[in-house]
Design an enzyme around this catalytic site. Structure first.
Site: not given
Length: 839
Positions: A116, A248-251, A285, A288, A307
């Protein structure tokens, strides 16, 4: 700009990758099956070296364009495109990239992905747009050593000749594809419905650090399956901590990636606030996996849809899983003020933004707007329609759009249907307009009157904007939705005696507006302030702070009100109280009489609380006490309270050989005090060494805060030379180090010189990244003098045309300008008000 998906619909990708870590090269072959809707089609690529392109097994004519392969002559209908290529492993934390870490002094790598927003095209040729959903077959070979693991969105089905083959994915967007390999620790569990949950990390960590995340992930998935009334659509949900990670983090669907700080927790020594943070990141996450992954926005202009929704749901989930945490309180101290502060600046983006250029897409990720303001809007909707209508609406929304794409209008339609309200019309004013209203409540000629106008901080050009405001008043005479410019509610004395309580608006602080009460109404509220719950007290302080920032009232009139709140045991009241008190620091210069007076004021505010709570956590104390202690310790150290300074030093000396084991809630204050008041080169170097060696992210963060607070010019120089040394400071952590030195009055010049001299290096290192513009935001959060304003403008103005930077630079100029003007206007009055409080 046309989208590639308009002329070519991929339906399956067969992706083969051979990755060599030693040479940092990737050899790839991608077979795309799909439907050509025109005789000329384009496929995304970035930094790929294309060796050959076949269409239906025939060599095809192709042209390379910016980020694209153009196939000018294909037959329409079903086609198969085979592309062979090579590429490089990057160090930009985008695409396919290595994370670096050490185990027992040995350097190692873990390979992971971040696709992303538009980085899948750096890994494989694709129609890299959210609407272009397809199924994916992954086959990956790498320079494998014994003891290594590889994981991806779906389970592995077989290994042949060193190639790992994975099950075909469900239909999904390119930016959610993910895989990772290397030596990993792992722990597994299974949800009630049979979904396999796993947590993975490098072997620099201890196995016990995986337990907390595993438990939250399992219970979050179970909660969402029930709340959304829609099963989790994949066989597993892996959570992976990467040592180098830009966001921070990715779904990614089925393989969520995290910064180590947001997934791994030492069960024996972690503060409650860190546990809350980590659990909300995980539940964000996992929200999502449905909202974003199963149903995806059609295009990036609806990013807020993903988001904002996940940002609300993380709190809904954790509130259900850990009710004792009262997690909505932390929504009020983090999301709400961030959104209100940012959204008051003229030129801010609206939640929904039209966007095309990939560089501009990254600049959309404005945390305060797309995440926080959007989440507040959805909290407003939830408060309006209730959970039953919300859940029914979501269930229908998932059923109609699963494995497809949607827009905001689709969500409003689904929620409108189940609630019987025109949600789209109400939300239009919040979604499409930037900014928010201030509602003026006043008594005019004996009548209680309310009016709305847009609230600004700093220079602005007022537009006649109006909102549909859910007022949530404690007086039934106030309308549920206020859409007029002005209205009169009736005779004030009558209303006051009928209602038997001070008039208030936005009770619960769920709506995105602030209230300016006239003197009479405010005095009434303050007189009964002890009867208010803690969210209402927090809200009062937050609104006063913003009104003072916006020049609608003077900070000097707010200073005497602070005394009403200093004995509160509530952590969120203390959060708002100290946020306001810390704002007063901008009105004093270092080592001035005014600063000494402000320190005395901080001492007066915090002294009783420090004595009540003590320096160290106590068994069985309340969550509020645990979360309040950091606010008051920070205050007592700013006040240079001798007793506190000596107490912290004593605790440090008693634990000098096991500093990492100091209670995580207070460790940072003990370390910072030691560096500031007892520090020398040896201590700084000792802490830098500890920083390099520890794998505990929260200890790392404490060491950084301590080291960057040194007042020694030579040590500051030494720290700044480490900024470009990735062995000490990973690029993902650099912004926090830079901010630490910049915010330190002894280091401000050194940090500002560094970023101006090394801007090109910074852009090369972290420039392709959605976090990049936040370096500018950080500077704007600190600068406060006319000289700094001039320097900021001189340095950044020439960059206005750089894609993705324009909005940030223009907004941040306004932020600094308004601060400089506010100080000029208020400094004398504020410092006199502080002086009056300490007499």
């Amino acid at each position: 700009m046309s989208h590639f998906y308009e002329s070519f619909h991929p339906n399956n990708y067969n992706i083969y990758l051979d990755i060599n870590r030693a040479t940092k090269t990737i050899t790839g072959k991608t077979i795309i099956r799909g439907e050509a809707l025109a005789s000329s089609i384009s496929i995304h690529q970035k930094y790929l070296d294309i060796k050959s392109v076949l269409v239906d097994n025939q060599a095809a004519i192709f042209k390379m364009r910016d980020e694209a392969i153009l196939l000018p002559d294909v037959k329409t209908g079903d086609i198969e495109v085979i592309i062979e290529y090579s590429a490089k492993l990057t160090d930009s934390m985008m695409g396919i990239y290595p994370s670096y870490y050490e185990v027992d002094g040995e350097k190692k790598q873990l390979i992971g992905t971040q696709f992303e927003t538009t980085f899948a095209r750096q890994a494989f040729p694709s129609v890299d747009e959210p609407a272009a959903k397809a199924t994916f077959d992954l086959a990956i070979k790498f320079d494998e050593h014994p003891g290594e693991t590889i994981i991806a969105n779906m389970p592995e089905i077989r290994v042949e000749d060193g190639v790992h083959y994975f099950e075909t994915t469900v239909k999904m967007s390119t930016y959610l594809v993910a895989f990772a390999f290397g030596e990993m620790l792992s722990k597994y569990t299974t949800t009630e419905s049979g979904v396999k949950i796993g947590v993975f990390a490098t072997k620099a960590h201890q196995a016990k650090e995986l337990d907390f995340g595993l438990d939250i992930a399992k219970r979050s998935i179970e909660f969402y399956e029930d709340f959304y009334q829609t099963p989790y659509p994949l066989p597993h949900s892996w959570q992976l901590a990467l040592p180098d990670f830009s966001a921070g983090a990715m779904e990614n669907w089925g393989l969520v990636t995290y910064r180590e700080a947001y997934l791994l927790i030492d069960p024996d020594n972690t503060s409650l606030s860190t546990k809350q943070l980590v659990s909300t990141v995980i539940s964000h996450e996992l929200a999502h996996q449905w909202f974003g992954d199963l149903v995806t926005m059609k295009w990036w202009d609806n990013l807020w849809l993903n988001e904002s929704f996940a940002n609300m749901m993380e709190y809904v989930a954790i509130d259900a899983l850990e009710p004792d945490w009262k997690i909505w309180e932390s929504f009020q101290t983090s999301e709400a003020p961030a959104a209100l502060q940012r959204d008051a600046i003229d030129g801010v983006q609206s939640v929904h933004v039209q966007v095309e250029d990939p560089a501009e897409i990254d600049s959309l990720f404005d945390g305060a707007i797309v995440y926080a303001k959007g989440a507040r809007m959805l909290v407003m909707v939830r408060a309006l329609i209730g959970d039953d209508a919300l859940r029914k609406g979501l269930k229908n929304y998932f059923a109609s759009h699963q494995f497809g794409n949607a827009t905001g209008a689709d969500l409003w339609a689904a929620l409108g249907e189940t609630s019987g309200m025109d949600i789209g019309r109400i939300m239009q004013s919040w979604l499409e307009q930037p900014g928010y209203p201030v509602v003026n409540a006043k008594v005019v000629d004996g009548k209680l009157t309310i009016s709305q106008s847009q609230f600004f901080i700093g220079e602005n050009e007022p537009k006649a904007r109006q909102w549909q405001i859910p007022l949530n008043s404690n007086y039934a005479e106030a309308p549920a939705i206020f859409a007029d410019t002005e209205t009169t509610l009736g005779n004030y004395q009558q209303l006051r005696s009928q209602n038997g309580a001070p008039f208030r608006l936005n009770v619960g602080n769920n709506s995105h507006f602030i209230v300016k009460y006239d003197e009479k109404l405010l005095a009434d509220i303050i007189e009964h302030v002890d009867e208010l719950d803690s969210i209402s007290q927090l809200q009062l302080l937050q609104d006063l702070r913003l009104l003072a920032e916006g020049g609608q009232i003077s900070y000097a009139t707010v200073v005497p009100l602070l005394g009403h709140f200093i004995t509160s045991p509530s952590n969120i009241v203390n959060s708002a109280l100290y946020s306001l008190a810390n704002d007063l620091k901008k009105f004093v210069t270092p080592n001035s009489v005014a600063e000494q007076q402000l320190q005395a004021f901080f001492n007066k505010m915090s002294d009783n609380q420090v004595n009540r709570l003590g320096w160290l956590p106590v068994d069985g104390e309340t969550n509020d006490d645990q979360l309040t202690r950091p606010y008051v310790l920070n205050a007592t150290l700013y006040a240079e309270n001798q007793k506190s300074i000596e107490m912290a030093h004593q605790i440090y000396q008693n634990n000098a050989d096991k500093v990492a084991d100091l209670p995580a809630d207070v460790r940072v204050f003990i370390l910072k005090n030691e560096i500031k008041n007892y520090g020398n080169r040896d201590l700084v170097n000792q802490m830098l060494t500890a920083y390099r060696q520890t794998a505990d992210a929260s200890y790392k963060s404490d060491l950084r805060v301590a080291v960057t607070s040194t007042q020694d010019a030579d040590l500051i120089k030494q720290i700044v030379t480490e900024f470009k040394n990735a062995e000490t400071i990973k690029p993902q952590d650099l912004r926090a180090w830079f901010r630490g030195i910049l915010a330190n009055s002894h280091g401000e010049q050194a940090a500002w010189d560094w970023i101006r001299n090394d801007w090109d290096w910074l852009e090369k290192t972290v420039g392709g990244d959605m976090e990049f513009t936040t370096y500018i935001t950080v500077i704007a959060g600190i600068f406060k003098t006319p000289t700094r304003l001039k320097e900021f403008k001189y340095f950044f103005w020439p960059m206005l045309e750089t894609p993705g930077l324009k909005r940030e630079i223009t907004m941040d100029l306004k932020v600094i300008e308004s601060r400089v003007n506010l100080i000029a206007a208020e400094q004398v009055a504020v410092n006199q008000a502080v002086e009056a409080q300490i007499k």
